[in-house]
Design a protein around this motif. Structure first.
Motif, PDB file in Angstrom:
ATOM      1  N   ASN A 195      11.005  -5.917 -17.801  1.00 57.80           N
ATOM      2  CA  ASN A 195      10.831  -5.024 -17.685  1.00 57.80           C
ATOM      3  C   ASN A 195      10.700  -4.789 -15.486  1.00 57.80           C
ATOM      4  N   SER A 196      10.114  -4.801 -15.387  1.00 56.01           N
ATOM      5  CA  SER A 196       9.934  -3.973 -13.711  1.00 56.01           C
ATOM      6  C   SER A 196       9.301  -3.168 -13.190  1.00 56.01           C
ATOM      7  N   SER A 197       8.675  -3.498 -12.223  1.00 56.40           N
ATOM      8  CA  SER A 197       7.198  -2.676 -11.852  1.00 56.40           C
ATOM      9  C   SER A 197       7.045  -3.269 -10.787  1.00 56.40           C
ATOM     10  N   ASN A 198       6.309  -2.245  -9.808  1.00 56.05           N
ATOM     11  CA  ASN A 198       5.797  -2.572  -8.257  1.00 56.05           C
ATOM     12  C   ASN A 198       4.592  -2.611  -8.676  1.00 56.05           C
ATOM     13  N   MET A 199       4.855  -3.989  -7.494  1.00 58.18           N
ATOM     14  CA  MET A 199       3.624  -4.879  -7.350  1.00 58.18           C
ATOM     15  C   MET A 199       2.663  -4.826  -6.339  1.00 58.18           C
ATOM     16  N   ASN A 200       1.552  -4.278  -6.290  1.00 61.93           N
ATOM     17  CA  ASN A 200       0.613  -3.517  -5.051  1.00 61.93           C
ATOM     18  C   ASN A 200       0.098  -5.321  -4.722  1.00 61.93           C
ATOM     19  N   MET A 201      -0.039  -5.063  -3.405  1.00 62.45           N
ATOM     20  CA  MET A 201      -0.239  -6.725  -3.174  1.00 62.45           C
ATOM     21  C   MET A 201      -1.555  -6.603  -1.991  1.00 62.45           C
ATOM     22  N   ILE A 202      -2.822  -6.784  -2.383  1.00 59.86           N
ATOM     23  CA  ILE A 202      -4.091  -6.089  -1.520  1.00 59.86           C
ATOM     24  C   ILE A 202      -4.234  -7.134  -0.432  1.00 59.86           C
ATOM     25  N   PHE A 203      -4.717  -6.454   1.258  1.00 59.53           N
ATOM     26  CA  PHE A 203      -5.040  -7.240   1.499  1.00 59.53           C
ATOM     27  C   PHE A 203      -6.959  -7.096   1.909  1.00 59.53           C
ATOM     28  N   LYS A 204      -8.067  -7.633   1.912  1.00 56.78           N
ATOM     29  CA  LYS A 204      -9.871  -6.541   2.119  1.00 56.78           C
ATOM     30  C   LYS A 204     -10.129  -7.469   3.395  1.00 56.78           C
ATOM     31  N   VAL A 213     -12.777 -10.068   4.863  1.00 52.27           N
ATOM     32  CA  VAL A 213     -13.692 -10.652   4.469  1.00 52.27           C
ATOM     33  C   VAL A 213     -14.801 -10.538   5.763  1.00 52.27           C
ATOM     34  N   GLU A 214     -15.979  -9.889   4.884  1.00 53.81           N
ATOM     35  CA  GLU A 214     -17.152  -9.760   5.727  1.00 53.81           C
ATOM     36  C   GLU A 214     -18.066 -11.009   6.789  1.00 53.81           C
ATOM     37  N   GLY A 215     -17.831 -11.287   8.103  1.00 55.61           N
ATOM     38  CA  GLY A 215     -18.704 -12.542   8.973  1.00 55.61           C
ATOM     39  C   GLY A 215     -17.170 -13.210   9.194  1.00 55.61           C
ATOM     40  N   LYS A 216     -16.531 -13.191   8.519  1.00 54.32           N
ATOM     41  CA  LYS A 216     -15.396 -14.344   8.776  1.00 54.32           C
ATOM     42  C   LYS A 216     -14.619 -13.167   9.792  1.00 54.32           C
ATOM     43  N   ALA A 217     -14.017 -13.611  11.124  1.00 60.38           N
ATOM     44  CA  ALA A 217     -13.200 -13.214  11.767  1.00 60.38           C
ATOM     45  C   ALA A 217     -11.470 -14.073  11.355  1.00 60.38           C
ATOM     46  N   ASN A 218     -10.189 -12.543  11.399  1.00 55.38           N
ATOM     47  CA  ASN A 218      -9.428 -12.180  11.121  1.00 55.38           C
ATOM     48  C   ASN A 218      -8.906 -13.034   9.517  1.00 55.38           C
ATOM     49  N   THR A 219      -9.856 -12.882   8.868  1.00 57.27           N
ATOM     50  CA  THR A 219      -9.578 -13.377   7.451  1.00 57.27           C
ATOM     51  C   THR A 219      -9.835 -12.789   6.555  1.00 57.27           C
ATOM     52  N   TRP A 220      -8.653 -12.372   5.552  1.00 54.14           N
ATOM     53  CA  TRP A 220      -8.818 -11.447   4.871  1.00 54.14           C
ATOM     54  C   TRP A 220      -8.468 -11.984   2.941  1.00 54.14           C
ATOM     55  N   THR A 221      -8.830 -11.238   2.150  1.00 57.17           N
ATOM     56  CA  THR A 221      -8.961 -11.669   0.078  1.00 57.17           C
ATOM     57  C   THR A 221      -7.370 -11.112   0.172  1.00 57.17           C
ATOM     58  N   VAL A 222      -6.962 -11.699  -0.727  1.00 55.40           N
ATOM     59  CA  VAL A 222      -5.643 -11.354  -1.220  1.00 55.40           C
ATOM     60  C   VAL A 222      -5.849 -10.899  -3.062  1.00 55.40           C
ATOM     61  N   SER A 223      -5.752 -10.107  -3.644  1.00 57.41           N
ATOM     62  CA  SER A 223      -5.278  -9.517  -5.021  1.00 57.41           C
ATOM     63  C   SER A 223      -4.316  -9.219  -4.947  1.00 57.41           C
ATOM     64  N   PHE A 224      -4.413  -8.712  -6.401  1.00 56.60           N
ATOM     65  CA  PHE A 224      -2.732  -7.321  -6.558  1.00 56.60           C
ATOM     66  C   PHE A 224      -3.073  -6.796  -8.005  1.00 56.60           C
ATOM     67  N   GLU A 225      -2.345  -6.125  -7.515  1.00 53.86           N
ATOM     68  CA  GLU A 225      -2.428  -4.080  -8.538  1.00 53.86           C
ATOM     69  C   GLU A 225      -1.264  -4.201  -9.254  1.00 53.86           C
TER      70      GLU A 225
END
Length: 406
Positions: free
Chosen positions: A200-209, A211-223
């Motif tokens: 199996n091969s597929s494109n995996m999207n790494m998503i940075f969002k 974080v409210e109230g935190k400077a220079n901070t992001w959550t990471v998730s994958f779709e």
């Protein structure tokens, strides 16, 4: 006594006849792969030799006979290097850079071991098994490939056996170099191609969002379509005010595919940045590979016999072994460009890392040289004619002596 006058010319004609035979053999093998030319050497025969041995018990007296003329022997130039020429054949291989190195082959009927410089190999099917064999059908000896990519320590027949297909190599680690925009966006996405256990091969999207109230901070998730990615539920990525990554630099994710298979991927994001500008990807590396079907087989670098697949991967089947000798020029030449070890040459010793001397898809040509052999032929012809004239002259002289005594 009178007959001894013929001895020098008779031995001379015999020696020159043999020398011409040697030259003819060299010329006949001018295009024989791996052939090593020979030359006839001469030595003088002078003095006398005993013909009847006596001792005190039998009362016989030793008698001696005068010996005159020339003797001969053959010398093979086994360690001469032939020219290496590309052939384009997958199973051809030449030895270059080491004149004391020989392929090892085995007679499957007698079990006897022989040596050769002729690398025009082929595949031969015997009793349902495919063997790598020399041009005379003898089986090429080498080291069997292990599953971990290493090779055995003892030599045996090289068997050509490979899977028709090889499965995909699941992605186990991935590295991404990219920039997360410092301003202007709350979400940034990065695509990574990954592979699963079942091709199996597929494109995996790494998503940075952000974080409210935190400077220079992001959550990471994958779709990912056709799979579920977990492992980053509580993960937050933090950058410094000057755009450099603080933490985490590495983390693991698990990919669960729709067919029930899964694989864990070690993610490396230590070179990601947070600067103003775009979110372009600079580099993505991952170690997964798609599966592939068998394409061809042959001998590659370092003498490794391998199968090549449509995805560019190779499977090692064996590694050709080379042997050397204490005195290689003393090997016994036999039919089929083969050599046999003897007491004067010493036994064959396996060469460690002998693959560095092997040139794939090439052959070592005969060492016989047309110009040299024709020059020798002219000299031999003249020498034979002069010996023949000596014989005729001696015969005429004896006839005169006989007539005078009559």
């Amino acid at each position: 006594m009178a007959l001894s006058i013929f001895t020098p010319s008779v031995t001379g004609m015999d020696a020159q006849s043999h020398a011409l035979e040697t030259v003819s053999t060299n010329i006949a093998n001018i295009n024989t792969v791996g052939y090593k030319s020979s030359e006839t050497m001469f030595y003088t025969m002078l003095g006398s030799a005993p013909v009847v041995k006596g001792n005190a018990s039998n009362g016989l007296q030793s008698s001696r006979v005068d010996v005159n003329g020339v003797g001969y022997y053959d010398r093979a130039h086994i360690t001469a290097q032939g020219q290496v020429v590309s052939s384009g054949n997958n199973f051809d291989v030449a030895i270059n850079g080491n004149s004391n190195a020989f392929f090892t082959v085995r007679d499957s009927y007698s079990g006897d071991i022989y040596y050769t410089r002729a690398g025009n190999f082929r595949i031969q099917l015997t009793d349902g098994q495919s063997y790598l064999v020399a041009n005379n059908g003898m089986r090429v000896q080498g080291y069997v490939a292990n599953e971990d990519g290493s090779f055995g320590s003892s030599i045996e027949d090289i068997v050509i056996k490979y899977p028709d297909e090889i499965p995909a190599t699941p992605t186990s680690k991935a590295e991404i170099v990219a920039n997360v925009p410092a301003d202007g966006v709350d979400r940034s996405s990065y695509s990574i191609m990954v592979y699963g256990p079942n091709n199996n091969s597929s494109n995996m999207n790494m998503i940075f969002k952000k974080v409210e109230g935190k400077a220079n901070t992001w959550t990471v998730s994958f779709e990912m379509e056709g799979a579920t990615v977990t492992g980053t539920e509580d993960l937050e990525v933090q950058f410094s005010s000057d755009g450099k990554l603080i933490s985490p630099r590495n983390f693991d994710i698990n990919v669960a595919w729709a067919d029930g298979s899964s694989n864990t991927i070690a993610m490396n994001i230590e070179n990601m940045t947070q600067y103003s500008g775009s979110s372009g990807i600079t580099t993505v590396k991952q170690d997964g590979k798609e599966g592939g079907g068998f394409k061809s087989a042959g001998i590659g670098e370092d003498g490794i016999v391998q199968a090549l697949y449509s995805n560019g991967q190779t499977v090692n089947l064996g590694k050709i072994a080379l042997s050397s000798f204490a005195a290689p020029d003393n090997l016994t030449p036999i039919s089929g460009t083969l050599f046999e070890a003897n007491g004067a040459s010493g036994n064959g010793v396996l060469i460690e890392d002998g693959g560095e001397y092997l040139v794939p898809q090439a052959l070592e040509q005969s060492t016989a040289n047309v110009e040299t052999e024709f020059s020798k032929m002219v000299v031999i012809q003249r020498a034979y004619g002069m010996n023949s004239s000596s014989f005729t002259t001696a015969d005429e002289m004896l006839q005169v002596v006989r007539d005078l005594k009559a």
